[in-house]
Design an enzyme around this catalytic site. Structure first.
Site, PDB file in Angstrom:
ATOM      1  CD  GLU A   8      -5.136   6.237   2.258  1.00  0.00           C
ATOM      2  OE1 GLU A   8      -5.082   5.034   2.535  1.00  0.00           O
ATOM      3  OE2 GLU A   8      -4.147   6.974   2.312  1.00  0.00           O
ATOM      4  CG  HIS A  67       0.147   6.197  -0.676  1.00  0.00           C
ATOM      5  ND1 HIS A  67      -1.006   6.815  -1.115  1.00  0.00           N
ATOM      6  CD2 HIS A  67      -0.166   5.662   0.530  1.00  0.00           C
ATOM      7  CE1 HIS A  67      -1.968   6.667  -0.205  1.00  0.00           C
ATOM      8  NE2 HIS A  67      -1.489   5.953   0.796  1.00  0.00           N
ATOM      9  CG  HIS A  69      -1.724   1.206   1.460  1.00  0.00           C
ATOM     10  ND1 HIS A  69      -3.031   1.325   1.049  1.00  0.00           N
ATOM     11  CD2 HIS A  69      -1.397   2.379   2.050  1.00  0.00           C
ATOM     12  CE1 HIS A  69      -3.481   2.544   1.382  1.00  0.00           C
ATOM     13  NE2 HIS A  69      -2.510   3.195   1.996  1.00  0.00           N
ATOM     14  CD  GLU A  70       2.065   3.556   3.724  1.00  0.00           C
ATOM     15  OE1 GLU A  70       2.419   4.652   3.237  1.00  0.00           O
ATOM     16  OE2 GLU A  70       1.015   3.422   4.360  1.00  0.00           O
TER      17      GLU A  70
HETATM   18 ZN   LIG Z   1      -2.419   5.301   2.406  1.00  0.00          ZN
END
Ligand SMILES: [Zn+2]
Length: 260
Positions: A182, A124, A120-121
């Site tokens: 997100e 980004h 997830h990071e």
């Molecule tokens: Zn996030």
């Protein structure tokens, strides 16, 4: 004549600033990659000055094992640091930097859950979310000044920039990513961890654990999401496709076995 000139200028602005994200959304991207990378490196340096590093061999080997399996999918060569911090959080920065808090290791119960967060990071960063945020906030010609400003995270601009990079918590500024960003990081992160051979089904359990652990003080990746249940149902819908990615990865011999 004047109208033509305006149209021409708009066209140039469009070419300079408009990019498409990995999920096909159009984005305003004004900062050159090289400047975002310098800001990422500076932000990482700032955090290292503020937060003690966990140098335990076992913990570092475990976190590196998971992070390396993920980043191998996107060219490799990322630096991974474990920070002694009880907040269940992690972050990734342009310039190929990843930070994982020891507090996260209590919430992410196994390699697949940790891979969910790291995926997830990293997503980004791949989706240029901090560039998008800096571009919305500051004019492009400020680029070089911004690199100087983030080197002084105690100042107003420096603090705002740490927040826009997604790592402002230590400096008292939490600037959450948008819901769109997100969701994008969730989708792309899930694909990334599955392509590395991790079990995408564990992502659901991770977010359940996370919402239990962070009641009251949400980390960056919970702060603006519509709700935990929306996030979880969005993930559930994408698990069959992610399982296909995982089985293809495992056929290619990608079978991560990271243990603490
Ligand atoms: Zn996030």
């Amino acid at each position: 004549m004047r109208i033509r000139l305006i149209l021409l200028l708009l066209g140039v602005a469009y070419l300079a600033g408009c990019t498409t994200s990995p999920t096909g959304r159009s984005q305003l991207i004004l900062m050159p990659d090289s400047e975002m990378e310098q800001m990422g490196l500076q932000a990482f340096t700032n955090i290292k000055k503020e937060t003690p590093v966990d140098s335990s061999g076992t913990t570092n080997r475990y976190v590196q094992c998971v992070a390396n399996a993920i980043t191998r999918e996107v060219g490799g060569g990322w630096e991974v640091v474990v920070f002694k911090d009880d907040d269940a959080n992690a972050f990734a920065l342009p310039g190929r930097k990843i930070g994982v808090n020891t507090g996260l290791l209590k919430v992410a119960e196994n390699q697949d859950q940790l891979a969910t967060v790291i995926g997830h990071e990293v997503a980004h960063v791949l989706s240029q979310h901090s560039n998008e945020r800096v571009s919305q906030k500051f004019a492009v010609e400020q680029g070089l000044n911004l690199i100087n400003a983030i080197a002084s995270p105690q100042t107003g601009t420096g603090q705002t920039l740490m927040g826009l990079m997604g790592v402002g918590a230590q400096y008292g500024i939490l600037l959450p990513y948008s819901r769109t960003q997100e969701s994008e990081a969730d989708i792309l992160g899930l694909q990334l961890m599955a392509k590395a051979g991790f079990d995408p089904r564990e992502s659901v359990q991770l977010w359940i654990n996370m919402s239990k652990a962070n009641r009251g003080q949400p980390p960056e990746f919970l702060s603006t999401h519509p709700s935990d249940s929306t996030r979880i149902s969005q993930l559930r819908a994408r698990i069959p496709a992610a399982l296909n990615l995982q089985s293809r990865a495992r056929l290619q011999g990608k079978k991560p076995a990271c243990r603490r």
